[in-house]
Design an enzyme around this catalytic site. Sequence first.
Site, PDB file in Angstrom:
ATOM      1  N   LYS A  80       1.176  -1.455  -0.327  1.00  0.00           N
ATOM      2  CA  LYS A  80      -0.187   0.062  -0.270  1.00  0.00           C
ATOM      3  C   LYS A  80       0.873   0.900  -0.294  1.00  0.00           C
ATOM      4  O   LYS A  80       1.620   1.362   0.456  1.00  0.00           O
ATOM      5  CB  LYS A  80      -1.142  -0.348   1.238  1.00  0.00           C
ATOM      6  CG  LYS A  80      -2.323   1.070   1.474  1.00  0.00           C
ATOM      7  CD  LYS A  80      -3.098   1.244   2.681  1.00  0.00           C
ATOM      8  CE  LYS A  80      -3.999   1.721   2.074  1.00  0.00           C
ATOM      9  NZ  LYS A  80      -4.971   1.691   3.571  1.00  0.00           N
ATOM     10  N   SER A 155      -9.836   2.115   2.726  1.00  0.00           N
ATOM     11  CA  SER A 155      -8.855   3.201   1.462  1.00  0.00           C
ATOM     12  C   SER A 155      -8.019   1.825   0.873  1.00  0.00           C
ATOM     13  O   SER A 155      -7.153   2.610  -0.154  1.00  0.00           O
ATOM     14  CB  SER A 155      -8.112   4.392   2.399  1.00  0.00           C
ATOM     15  OG  SER A 155      -7.566   3.680   3.400  1.00  0.00           O
ATOM     16  N   SER A 179      -9.747  -0.441   6.692  1.00  0.00           N
ATOM     17  CA  SER A 179      -9.067  -0.405   5.549  1.00  0.00           C
ATOM     18  C   SER A 179      -8.424  -1.546   4.902  1.00  0.00           C
ATOM     19  O   SER A 179      -8.092  -1.170   3.627  1.00  0.00           O
ATOM     20  CB  SER A 179      -8.977   0.841   5.524  1.00  0.00           C
ATOM     21  OG  SER A 179      -8.987   2.499   5.853  1.00  0.00           O
TER      22      SER A 179
END
Length: 502
Positions: A80, A155, A179
């Site tokens: 990420k 997210s 997330s």
Amino acid sequence: MTEILRAAATDLAAAIAAGELSSVEVTRAHLDRIAEVDDRVHAFLHVDTEGALAQAAAVDADRAAGKELGPLAGVPLALKDVLTQRGVPTTAGSKMLEGYLPPYDATVVSRLREAGIVILGKTNMDEFAMGSSTENSAYGPTHNPWDLDRTPGGSGGGSAAALAAFEAPLAIGTDTGGSIRQPAAVTGTVGVKPTYGGVSRYGLIALASSLDQVGPCARNVLDAALLHRVIAGHDPRDSTSAAAAVPDVVGAARHGDVRGMRIGVIRELGGEGYLPAVEQAFHDTVELLSAQGAEVVEVSCPSFDHALSAYYLILPAEASSNLSRFDAMRYGLRVGDDGEHSAEQVMNATRGAGFGAEVKRRIMIGTYALSAGYYDAYYGTAQKVRTLIIRDFDAAFEQVDVLVSPTTPTTAFRLGERVDDPLAMYKYDLCTLPTNLAGNAAGSFPVGLADGLPIGFQVIAPPLADERIYRVGAVLERELRAQWGGPLLDRVPALNGKQEQR
């Protein structure tokens, strides 16, 4: 190549260790897959082809030299884009950090390197991790491989989508209010938020420092546990890092057993606003656990009804503080620095151009909540509610070993469906955000489909009892795969045909 792409990370590692495959072969296969499908999925913001192949070649060389390597050595991973990686673009999904090349590795990245895990590149995300659909990325949305017209969650939608599209067998996410777990639920993958402090936050671009937690994402329970063990453990560079030993998550994943466990169903997480198919899948899964020897009881956590309100005061307040560092003076984007404008004017222009609408919204909410005259009424009261939520968890865990709920109230919604309704977007995290407020460990596991879209099942454990999540998850995976005749992801639609016509 299909066999490589669909193989579990543990199987790939075993094949590499046995000399049946090289890490370079496995890495190249995944890079080719990214090149083939990511124009439609948009899971990645940056693919580090040269760096990944160099890492893979180093693993193969170490193997040939007889060096002892970790259980996931040579396996590729998607990272990420909120964790710093030395010399690799790191944007947190924001124009504010476009072109930023960190001079250091996050602790998690260092541990991945030490374990011989190959980092393929950086995945897309909502800007500074603010969002529930990956539509707030400054670089465009990610698409759910189950239906390219739908969100992969947020997210960390890029990491989850990379797994579901078979672009990577492992991924790293971060979880501030869901997330990791929420994208896992809507993509049919596994995602775990470790106990707060269980994984170092050093090198993590902070959103809300008392809520953020790095965690593993994978396509099965054992792979997630092995990755969890790699990244977890005390780090003196992180003042919030727990000094406790890492729970035996791998042993729990290998020998999942719920006989004698007391499992609490959270009364407040269900009912109005929940898709009937999601609730049915949840109840069916609870019955499955009961049939496997668990004792199921209903538990009430009344303060959870106020968790959303408290969370969306605490998070914006901490975000307002953390994002004040992006001042156009030290690093990142700088707009209007032509010698004719004051520092304040450059700062205003830079923040206006560099931050997206959702980031600006939360900064303003947070700044207001912290302002003189309103601090006690808003931020102070939210912290009191947080204490009540922690007490509800403590009382519940005096009665049960784990708590369970749906991970999300519905399956994946369509891209664009909620972008103009922030409250509807925020409500998508109703089931996940209480654990961030309390610091508990939690995970999401796939338990079925509704109209061809995955459904997730959330398991919550007390702090530093992360292994309980994997015990339950391993049982679910074993029993449900036997019912389904294989992994749920075997049913993900091919990325072709009508899905190309977005």
